[in-house]
Design a protein around this motif. Structure first.
Motif, PDB file in Angstrom:
ATOM      1  N   GLY A   1      -5.621  -5.455   8.187  1.00  0.00           N
ATOM      2  CA  GLY A   1      -5.678  -4.240   7.377  1.00  0.00           C
ATOM      3  C   GLY A   1      -5.836  -4.548   5.899  1.00  0.00           C
ATOM      4  N   THR A   2      -6.548  -3.685   5.201  1.00  0.00           N
ATOM      5  CA  THR A   2      -6.760  -3.847   3.761  1.00  0.00           C
ATOM      6  C   THR A   2      -6.356  -2.573   3.030  1.00  0.00           C
ATOM      7  OG1 THR A   2      -9.051  -3.067   3.920  1.00  0.00           O
ATOM      8  CG2 THR A   2      -8.692  -5.447   4.091  1.00  0.00           C
ATOM      9  N   PHE A   3      -5.851  -2.738   1.806  1.00  0.00           N
ATOM     10  CA  PHE A   3      -5.475  -1.578   0.994  1.00  0.00           C
ATOM     11  C   PHE A   3      -6.700  -0.760   0.586  1.00  0.00           C
ATOM     12  CE2 PHE A   3      -1.704  -4.312  -0.006  1.00  0.00           C
ATOM     13  CZ  PHE A   3      -0.765  -3.468   0.555  1.00  0.00           C
ATOM     14  N   THR A   4      -7.858  -1.416   0.571  1.00  0.00           N
ATOM     15  CA  THR A   4      -9.089  -0.721   0.170  1.00  0.00           C
ATOM     16  C   THR A   4      -9.801  -0.072   1.349  1.00  0.00           C
ATOM     17  OG1 THR A   4     -10.037  -2.953   0.122  1.00  0.00           O
ATOM     18  CG2 THR A   4      -9.587  -1.902  -1.992  1.00  0.00           C
ATOM     19  N   ARG A   5      -9.142  -0.070   2.506  1.00  0.00           N
ATOM     20  CA  ARG A   5      -9.514   0.783   3.639  1.00  0.00           C
ATOM     21  C   ARG A   5     -10.745   0.356   4.435  1.00  0.00           C
ATOM     22  NH1 ARG A   5      -8.075   2.992  -0.735  1.00  0.00           N
ATOM     23  NH2 ARG A   5     -10.161   3.444  -1.501  1.00  0.00           N
ATOM     24  N   GLU A   6     -11.292  -0.840   4.188  1.00  0.00           N
ATOM     25  CA  GLU A   6     -12.386  -1.297   5.042  1.00  0.00           C
ATOM     26  C   GLU A   6     -11.893  -1.581   6.463  1.00  0.00           C
ATOM     27  OE1 GLU A   6     -12.728  -4.269   1.616  1.00  0.00           O
ATOM     28  OE2 GLU A   6     -11.277  -2.710   2.110  1.00  0.00           O
ATOM     29  N   ILE A   7     -10.659  -2.117   6.546  1.00  0.00           N
ATOM     30  CA  ILE A   7     -10.064  -2.450   7.840  1.00  0.00           C
ATOM     31  C   ILE A   7      -8.736  -1.717   7.961  1.00  0.00           C
ATOM     32  CG2 ILE A   7      -9.188  -4.299   9.314  1.00  0.00           C
ATOM     33  CD1 ILE A   7     -11.036  -6.212   7.819  1.00  0.00           C
ATOM     34  N   LYS A   8      -8.589  -0.958   9.010  1.00  0.00           N
ATOM     35  CA  LYS A   8      -7.374  -0.172   9.220  1.00  0.00           C
ATOM     36  C   LYS A   8      -6.249  -1.059   9.751  1.00  0.00           C
ATOM     37  CE  LYS A   8      -5.723   4.038  11.529  1.00  0.00           C
ATOM     38  NZ  LYS A   8      -6.081   5.128  12.475  1.00  0.00           N
ATOM     39  N   ARG A   9      -5.026  -0.805   9.268  1.00  0.00           N
ATOM     40  CA  ARG A   9      -3.881  -1.571   9.733  1.00  0.00           C
ATOM     41  C   ARG A   9      -3.609  -1.271  11.203  1.00  0.00           C
ATOM     42  NH1 ARG A   9       1.228  -0.985   6.120  1.00  0.00           N
ATOM     43  NH2 ARG A   9       1.324   1.088   7.029  1.00  0.00           N
ATOM     44  N   PRO A  10      -3.383  -2.305  12.023  1.00  0.00           N
ATOM     45  CA  PRO A  10      -3.123  -2.084  13.447  1.00  0.00           C
ATOM     46  C   PRO A  10      -1.692  -1.603  13.692  1.00  0.00           C
ATOM     47  CG  PRO A  10      -3.029  -4.425  12.954  1.00  0.00           C
ATOM     48  CD  PRO A  10      -3.418  -3.727  11.679  1.00  0.00           C
ATOM     49  N   GLY A  11      -1.504  -0.317  13.856  1.00  0.00           N
ATOM     50  CA  GLY A  11      -0.169   0.213  14.139  1.00  0.00           C
ATOM     51  C   GLY A  11       0.681   0.379  12.896  1.00  0.00           C
ATOM     52  N   THR A  12       1.987   0.307  13.090  1.00  0.00           N
ATOM     53  CA  THR A  12       2.945   0.529  12.011  1.00  0.00           C
ATOM     54  C   THR A  12       3.030  -0.680  11.091  1.00  0.00           C
ATOM     55  OG1 THR A  12       4.800  -0.373  13.255  1.00  0.00           O
ATOM     56  CG2 THR A  12       4.318   1.978  13.551  1.00  0.00           C
ATOM     57  N   GLN A  13       3.760  -0.487   9.994  1.00  0.00           N
ATOM     58  CA  GLN A  13       3.976  -1.567   9.043  1.00  0.00           C
ATOM     59  C   GLN A  13       4.673  -2.750   9.711  1.00  0.00           C
ATOM     60  OE1 GLN A  13       5.931  -0.098   5.548  1.00  0.00           O
ATOM     61  NE2 GLN A  13       5.941  -2.060   4.490  1.00  0.00           N
ATOM     62  N   ILE A  14       5.697  -2.472  10.512  1.00  0.00           N
ATOM     63  CA  ILE A  14       6.422  -3.546  11.197  1.00  0.00           C
ATOM     64  C   ILE A  14       5.542  -4.213  12.241  1.00  0.00           C
ATOM     65  CG2 ILE A  14       8.334  -4.027  12.769  1.00  0.00           C
ATOM     66  CD1 ILE A  14       9.988  -1.968  11.241  1.00  0.00           C
ATOM     67  N   ALA A  15       4.748  -3.411  12.965  1.00  0.00           N
ATOM     68  CA  ALA A  15       3.856  -3.976  13.983  1.00  0.00           C
ATOM     69  C   ALA A  15       2.847  -4.930  13.359  1.00  0.00           C
ATOM     70  CB  ALA A  15       3.145  -2.850  14.730  1.00  0.00           C
ATOM     71  N   ALA A  16       2.329  -4.561  12.190  1.00  0.00           N
ATOM     72  CA  ALA A  16       1.358  -5.426  11.507  1.00  0.00           C
ATOM     73  C   ALA A  16       2.003  -6.734  11.063  1.00  0.00           C
ATOM     74  CB  ALA A  16       0.763  -4.694  10.310  1.00  0.00           C
ATOM     75  N   ALA A  17       3.230  -6.665  10.548  1.00  0.00           N
ATOM     76  CA  ALA A  17       3.935  -7.877  10.127  1.00  0.00           C
ATOM     77  C   ALA A  17       4.198  -8.793  11.332  1.00  0.00           C
ATOM     78  CB  ALA A  17       5.244  -7.512   9.442  1.00  0.00           C
ATOM     79  N   LYS A  18       4.588  -8.208  12.459  1.00  0.00           N
ATOM     80  CA  LYS A  18       4.818  -9.004  13.675  1.00  0.00           C
ATOM     81  C   LYS A  18       3.546  -9.695  14.123  1.00  0.00           C
ATOM     82  CE  LYS A  18       8.559  -6.297  15.790  1.00  0.00           C
ATOM     83  NZ  LYS A  18       8.927  -5.484  16.980  1.00  0.00           N
ATOM     84  N   LEU A  19       2.447  -8.963  14.072  1.00  0.00           N
ATOM     85  CA  LEU A  19       1.163  -9.524  14.495  1.00  0.00           C
ATOM     86  C   LEU A  19       0.754 -10.686  13.593  1.00  0.00           C
ATOM     87  CD1 LEU A  19      -1.108  -9.278  16.535  1.00  0.00           C
ATOM     88  CD2 LEU A  19      -2.189  -7.569  15.051  1.00  0.00           C
ATOM     89  N   LYS A  20       0.975 -10.535  12.296  1.00  0.00           N
ATOM     90  CA  LYS A  20       0.703 -11.634  11.364  1.00  0.00           C
ATOM     91  C   LYS A  20       1.529 -12.869  11.736  1.00  0.00           C
ATOM     92  CE  LYS A  20      -0.285  -9.016   7.088  1.00  0.00           C
ATOM     93  NZ  LYS A  20       0.229  -8.742   5.727  1.00  0.00           N
ATOM     94  N   ALA A  21       2.834 -12.649  11.975  1.00  0.00           N
ATOM     95  CA  ALA A  21       3.738 -13.757  12.279  1.00  0.00           C
ATOM     96  C   ALA A  21       3.336 -14.453  13.580  1.00  0.00           C
ATOM     97  CB  ALA A  21       5.170 -13.255  12.369  1.00  0.00           C
ATOM     98  N   LYS A  22       3.050 -13.677  14.606  1.00  0.00           N
ATOM     99  CA  LYS A  22       2.680 -14.254  15.906  1.00  0.00           C
ATOM    100  C   LYS A  22       1.366 -15.024  15.812  1.00  0.00           C
ATOM    101  CE  LYS A  22       5.057 -10.813  18.770  1.00  0.00           C
ATOM    102  NZ  LYS A  22       4.882  -9.683  19.725  1.00  0.00           N
ATOM    103  N   THR A  23       0.414 -14.488  15.049  1.00  0.00           N
ATOM    104  CA  THR A  23      -0.873 -15.161  14.883  1.00  0.00           C
ATOM    105  C   THR A  23      -0.708 -16.479  14.141  1.00  0.00           C
ATOM    106  OG1 THR A  23      -1.984 -13.007  14.830  1.00  0.00           O
ATOM    107  CG2 THR A  23      -3.234 -14.903  14.051  1.00  0.00           C
ATOM    108  N   ALA A  24       0.141 -16.482  13.116  1.00  0.00           N
ATOM    109  CA  ALA A  24       0.398 -17.700  12.355  1.00  0.00           C
ATOM    110  C   ALA A  24       1.038 -18.770  13.229  1.00  0.00           C
ATOM    111  CB  ALA A  24       1.286 -17.390  11.158  1.00  0.00           C
TER     112      ALA A  24
END
Length: 287
Positions: A48-71
């Motif tokens: 997800g991007t703040f400039t709206r080209e890419i929508k955040r996947p789900g909630t704020q917490i869901a996005a953070a979890k996805l980042k962590a799992k991917t890392a």
């Protein structure tokens, strides 16, 4: 279960490409004795991007979890830290924006997930449609440019698409970009907004640091029953009595702490150290 035994000398992967490790890493390394790394070629814009080209996947917490799992998948490690921010109108105060930052710790080895949070009105989040360079310079001055970066976007009349230039941090680059945008915009108008990526926004970076401190406070809060970290508030119960009439108010009477490992719960009354509410906060005494 001791905090040092859980985290000492382990590798903590900070899932960022926007330099958030500058405020997150020193705190975690000092308090938990971690060794932190930032994965290379890790593109957080995919989430997800703040400039709206890419929508955040789900909630704020869901996005953070996805980042962590991917890392963790990228590095093969078992401990990751990810941050995610949001900017919305303040729920109680009109015409003011608020910034909610979360910093999530995901420990696959010990099956622990803890979230630090900071909710603040300290933000320069803003945007404006401008029609000339003078309006752009006025907006820039208002939001703390050049310490805080800017984003310029416009609908291009030739390419029939939205053009975006991010990370503008010099007066020369701002002038150049605004000139190009105005000359090529469909309606001779340009959208100007604050760059909310952490590396271009020191105000936001400060809130991420505060969320990290909150995370550490929760990590150090151990369950009385099983000693697992992250014994944190999961529920707030309203009803603090009015000092004048003793009727319940909307202020917090007690909070419920719960352990995510064993499920143990504990209620704590008067969490703010006050047994009565000011009558000014009472709907009966001050309707």
């Amino acid at each position: 279960m001791q905090i040092q035994q859980l985290f000492s000398n382990r590798v903590g992967v900070i899932a960022t490409m926007h330099h958030k490790e500058k405020v997150i890493a020193p705190l975690l390394e000092q308090e938990l004795n971690l060794k932190t790394i930032v994965p290379s070629n890790f593109n957080t814009d995919d989430f997800g991007t703040f400039t709206r080209e890419i929508k955040r996947p789900g909630t704020q917490i869901a996005a953070a979890k996805l980042k962590a799992k991917t890392a963790l998948k990228l590095t093969g490690e078992t401990l990751a830290i990810a941050s995610e921010g949001s900017f919305v109108p303040h729920p109680m105060v009109p015409y003011i924006y608020s910034n909610r930052e979360i910093v999530l710790l995901l420990d696959k080895e010990n099956e622990i997930e803890i979230i630090g949070e900071e909710f603040s009105i300290e933000t320069n989040f803003n945007h404006q449609t401008i029609a000339n360079l003078q309006e752009a310079e006025h907006f820039a001055q208002k939001i703390g440019f050049p310490e805080h970066g800017l984003v310029v976007s416009w609908e291009d009349k030739d390419n029939n698409c939205r053009e975006i230039v991010k990370g503008i941090i010099t007066a020369a680059k701002l002038k150049e970009t605004i000139t190009i945008a105005l000359n090529n915009s469909v309606n001779s108008q340009v959208n100007l907004e604050t760059d909310m990526r952490a590396l271009y926004n020191p105000t936001r970076m400060n809130n991420i640091e505060k969320a990290t401190l909150n995370l550490l406070t929760k990590i150090k809060s151990l369950c009385p029953q099983c000693s697992a970290p992250g014994f944190a508030i999961t529920e707030k119960i309203a009803g603090l009595p009015c000092e004048m009439c003793s009727l319940p108010t909307s202020l917090t009477l007690s909070v419920i702490y719960q352990c995510q490992k064993c499920g143990f719960k504990q209620e704590k009354s008067f969490p703010h150290g006050k047994e009565f509410a000011d009558p000014a906060q009472c709907m009966y005494c001050n309707p």
